[in-house]
Write an enzyme that holds these catalytic residues in place. Sequence first.
Site, mmCIF file in Angstrom:
data_model
loop_
_atom_site.group_PDB
_atom_site.id
_atom_site.type_symbol
_atom_site.label_atom_id
_atom_site.label_comp_id
_atom_site.label_asym_id
_atom_site.label_seq_id
_atom_site.Cartn_x
_atom_site.Cartn_y
_atom_site.Cartn_z
ATOM 1 N N ARG A 69 0.824 -1.197 0.000
ATOM 2 C CA ARG A 69 0.000 0.000 0.000
ATOM 3 C C ARG A 69 0.866 1.258 0.000
ATOM 4 O O ARG A 69 0.557 2.238 -0.670
ATOM 5 C CB ARG A 69 -0.946 -0.010 1.210
ATOM 6 N N HIS B 155 -6.581 8.043 11.862
ATOM 7 C CA HIS B 155 -6.164 6.637 11.869
ATOM 8 C C HIS B 155 -4.685 6.467 11.568
ATOM 9 O O HIS B 155 -4.257 5.417 11.079
ATOM 10 C CB HIS B 155 -7.017 5.838 10.871
ATOM 11 N N SER C 124 -17.637 5.746 3.579
ATOM 12 C CA SER C 124 -18.856 4.932 3.746
ATOM 13 C C SER C 124 -19.416 5.115 5.151
ATOM 14 O O SER C 124 -20.490 4.611 5.460
ATOM 15 C CB SER C 124 -18.514 3.450 3.521
HETATM 16 C C1 BV8 Z 1 -11.993 1.614 18.462
HETATM 17 C C2 BV8 Z 1 -6.171 2.506 9.480
HETATM 18 C C3 BV8 Z 1 -12.250 0.834 20.596
HETATM 19 C C4 BV8 Z 1 -5.631 1.162 9.139
HETATM 20 C C5 BV8 Z 1 -8.542 2.098 9.889
HETATM 21 C C6 BV8 Z 1 -19.633 -2.242 16.078
HETATM 22 C C7 BV8 Z 1 -20.227 -1.001 16.018
HETATM 23 C C8 BV8 Z 1 -19.471 0.164 16.070
HETATM 24 C C9 BV8 Z 1 -18.089 0.093 16.176
HETATM 25 C C10 BV8 Z 1 -17.519 -1.150 16.229
HETATM 26 C C11 BV8 Z 1 -18.258 -2.304 16.176
HETATM 27 N N1 BV8 Z 1 -17.404 -3.353 16.226
HETATM 28 C C12 BV8 Z 1 -16.133 -2.900 16.311
HETATM 29 C C13 BV8 Z 1 -16.197 -1.560 16.332
HETATM 30 C C14 BV8 Z 1 -15.106 -0.650 16.456
HETATM 31 C C15 BV8 Z 1 -14.377 -0.506 15.127
HETATM 32 C C16 BV8 Z 1 -15.319 -0.286 13.974
HETATM 33 O O1 BV8 Z 1 -15.817 0.809 13.783
HETATM 34 N N2 BV8 Z 1 -15.557 -1.371 13.199
HETATM 35 C C17 BV8 Z 1 -16.433 -1.257 12.057
HETATM 36 C C18 BV8 Z 1 -15.923 -2.187 10.939
HETATM 37 C C19 BV8 Z 1 -17.844 -1.641 12.492
HETATM 38 N N3 BV8 Z 1 -13.571 0.679 15.310
HETATM 39 C C20 BV8 Z 1 -12.353 0.546 15.835
HETATM 40 O O2 BV8 Z 1 -11.841 -0.512 16.131
HETATM 41 C C21 BV8 Z 1 -11.616 1.842 16.121
HETATM 42 N N4 BV8 Z 1 -11.132 1.781 17.470
HETATM 43 O O3 BV8 Z 1 -13.182 1.613 18.335
HETATM 44 O O4 BV8 Z 1 -11.375 1.391 19.635
HETATM 45 C C22 BV8 Z 1 -11.596 1.007 21.865
HETATM 46 C C23 BV8 Z 1 -12.274 1.729 22.832
HETATM 47 C C24 BV8 Z 1 -11.681 1.837 24.048
HETATM 48 C C25 BV8 Z 1 -10.427 1.259 24.292
HETATM 49 C C26 BV8 Z 1 -9.763 0.552 23.284
HETATM 50 C C27 BV8 Z 1 -10.347 0.427 22.066
HETATM 51 C C28 BV8 Z 1 -10.415 1.992 15.219
HETATM 52 C C29 BV8 Z 1 -10.877 2.090 13.786
HETATM 53 C C30 BV8 Z 1 -9.704 2.461 12.927
HETATM 54 C C31 BV8 Z 1 -9.339 1.286 12.058
HETATM 55 N N5 BV8 Z 1 -8.300 1.696 11.105
HETATM 56 N N6 BV8 Z 1 -7.579 2.566 9.079
HETATM 57 C C32 BV8 Z 1 -5.436 0.984 7.672
HETATM 58 O O5 BV8 Z 1 -5.728 1.915 6.881
HETATM 59 O O6 BV8 Z 1 -4.998 -0.103 7.296
HETATM 60 S S1 BV8 Z 1 -10.129 2.100 9.316
HETATM 61 C C33 BV8 Z 1 -10.097 2.199 7.633
HETATM 62 O O7 BV8 Z 1 -11.348 1.735 7.181
HETATM 63 C C34 BV8 Z 1 -10.022 3.597 7.102
HETATM 64 O O8 BV8 Z 1 -9.146 4.400 7.827
HETATM 65 C C35 BV8 Z 1 -11.436 4.079 7.146
HETATM 66 O O9 BV8 Z 1 -11.743 4.619 8.403
HETATM 67 C C36 BV8 Z 1 -12.195 2.793 6.992
HETATM 68 C C37 BV8 Z 1 -12.686 2.690 5.586
HETATM 69 O O10 BV8 Z 1 -13.688 3.602 5.491
HETATM 70 P P1 BV8 Z 1 -13.704 4.645 4.282
HETATM 71 O O11 BV8 Z 1 -12.544 5.555 4.385
HETATM 72 O O12 BV8 Z 1 -15.051 5.195 4.309
HETATM 73 O O13 BV8 Z 1 -13.475 3.791 2.993
HETATM 74 P P2 BV8 Z 1 -14.517 2.776 2.367
HETATM 75 O O14 BV8 Z 1 -13.777 1.944 1.392
HETATM 76 O O15 BV8 Z 1 -15.294 2.123 3.466
HETATM 77 O O16 BV8 Z 1 -15.542 3.705 1.578
HETATM 78 C C38 BV8 Z 1 -15.090 4.444 0.478
HETATM 79 C C39 BV8 Z 1 -16.200 5.398 0.154
HETATM 80 O O17 BV8 Z 1 -15.755 6.223 -0.910
HETATM 81 C C40 BV8 Z 1 -17.463 4.683 -0.336
HETATM 82 O O18 BV8 Z 1 -18.579 5.270 0.273
HETATM 83 C C41 BV8 Z 1 -17.462 4.957 -1.847
HETATM 84 O O19 BV8 Z 1 -18.765 5.085 -2.340
HETATM 85 C C42 BV8 Z 1 -16.756 6.275 -1.893
HETATM 86 N N7 BV8 Z 1 -16.073 6.563 -3.154
HETATM 87 C C43 BV8 Z 1 -15.514 5.698 -4.028
HETATM 88 N N8 BV8 Z 1 -14.953 6.397 -5.054
HETATM 89 C C44 BV8 Z 1 -15.176 7.715 -4.794
HETATM 90 C C45 BV8 Z 1 -15.880 7.828 -3.596
HETATM 91 N N9 BV8 Z 1 -16.245 9.001 -3.067
HETATM 92 C C46 BV8 Z 1 -15.914 10.119 -3.752
HETATM 93 N N10 BV8 Z 1 -15.231 10.099 -4.921
HETATM 94 C C47 BV8 Z 1 -14.849 8.921 -5.470
HETATM 95 N N11 BV8 Z 1 -14.157 8.898 -6.632
#
Ligand code: BV8
Length: 249
Positions: free
Chosen positions: A72, A121, A199
């Site tokens: 990446r 992140h 998303s």
């Molecule tokens: C934490 C770095 C807890 C690494 C990343 C259930 C409910 C709620 C939360 C949780 C749950 N179960 C678990 C959790 C917590 C979890 C979470 O949210 N999980 C999700 C899957 C449900 N969160 C965590 O673990 C976070 N930490 O909660 O800690 C805690 C609390 C106390 C004490 C200790 C711990 C940490 C989350 C961070 C993870 N790291 N990234 C790496 O990059 O490798 S996340 C990673 O995925 C990204 O950073 C980003 O945040 C996410 C992806 O999302 P997007 O950026 O939106 O990308 P995606 O592909 O999803 O979407 C792309 C969008 O672009 C689409 O909508 C598409 O339509 C659009 N698009 C496409 N082309 C275009 C466009 N838009 C415009 N123009 C275009 N051309």
Amino acid sequence: MSESIPAELFVLLRTARHVVVLTGAGVSAESGIPTFRNKMMGLWERYEAEELARADAFRRDRALVWGWYEWRRKLVMLAQPNPAHLAIAALAERTPRLTVITQNVDDLHERAGSRGVIHLHGEIQRPRCFACNRPFAFGPGIPDEPEGGRRLEPPRCAHCNGYIRPGVVWFGEMLPQDAWKAAAKACEACDLMFVVGTSALVHPAASLPEIAARRGVPTVQVNPNATALDDVMRFNLTGAAGEIMPRLL
Ligand code: BV8
Ligand code: ZN
């Protein structure tokens, strides 16, 4: 031609004092960086990001995880900022205050000219020691493609000989407190918020737009697809960030 931009939005832009732009992987999609939602390009299509972006995955198979991030990082280093990154940087020049908050670990906002970018992140260019947390500096040049495009042993820490890990926030890990606080503060203070290319599925980042919306601040989503935020945002501009953001200028 994607839909027109409401005239009201231009008035809001011209009069805004503090704009916040929250971005996700979609803002870098037109730079050729794969988003999380679509299958990873090429070598890694059989893995889910949620499987590899975890500390236990690194503990179980550090070379696989390190190889994935080096793949990446190579994509990021070979990529160029796209018109969306450039438009966001240009917008900052025309707004009294503009805060960029990104979920992305690439440095394309910075390379487009944005300053003070808040990385919720972490950053792929800032690895650190998994044991003692000391920062590790990459050598110059593009990472070599992991042989077979899979595993690559991570470097060791000069101080404690621990393994170097990517400088990103993995699932299950806390966000950097200073970044989170600065992001929430900007959403509390802004009078216009854009949410571009996310998303909105990953928390707590996905809860930031709600902070602005709850205050009655106009919120604008830019995304070609529907997202979890569609009902929260006041404006939904359907289309690619690289096409829509420059038109805001
Ligand atoms: C934490 C770095 C807890 C690494 C990343 C259930 C409910 C709620 C939360 C949780 C749950 N179960 C678990 C959790 C917590 C979890 C979470 O949210 N999980 C999700 C899957 C449900 N969160 C965590 O673990 C976070 N930490 O909660 O800690 C805690 C609390 C106390 C004490 C200790 C711990 C940490 C989350 C961070 C993870 N790291 N990234 C790496 O990059 O490798 S996340 C990673 O995925 C990204 O950073 C980003 O945040 C996410 C992806 O999302 P997007 O950026 O939106 O990308 P995606 O592909 O999803 O979407 C792309 C969008 O672009 C689409 O909508 C598409 O339509 C659009 N698009 C496409 N082309 C275009 C466009 N838009 C415009 N123009 C275009 N051309
Ligand atoms: Zn160390």
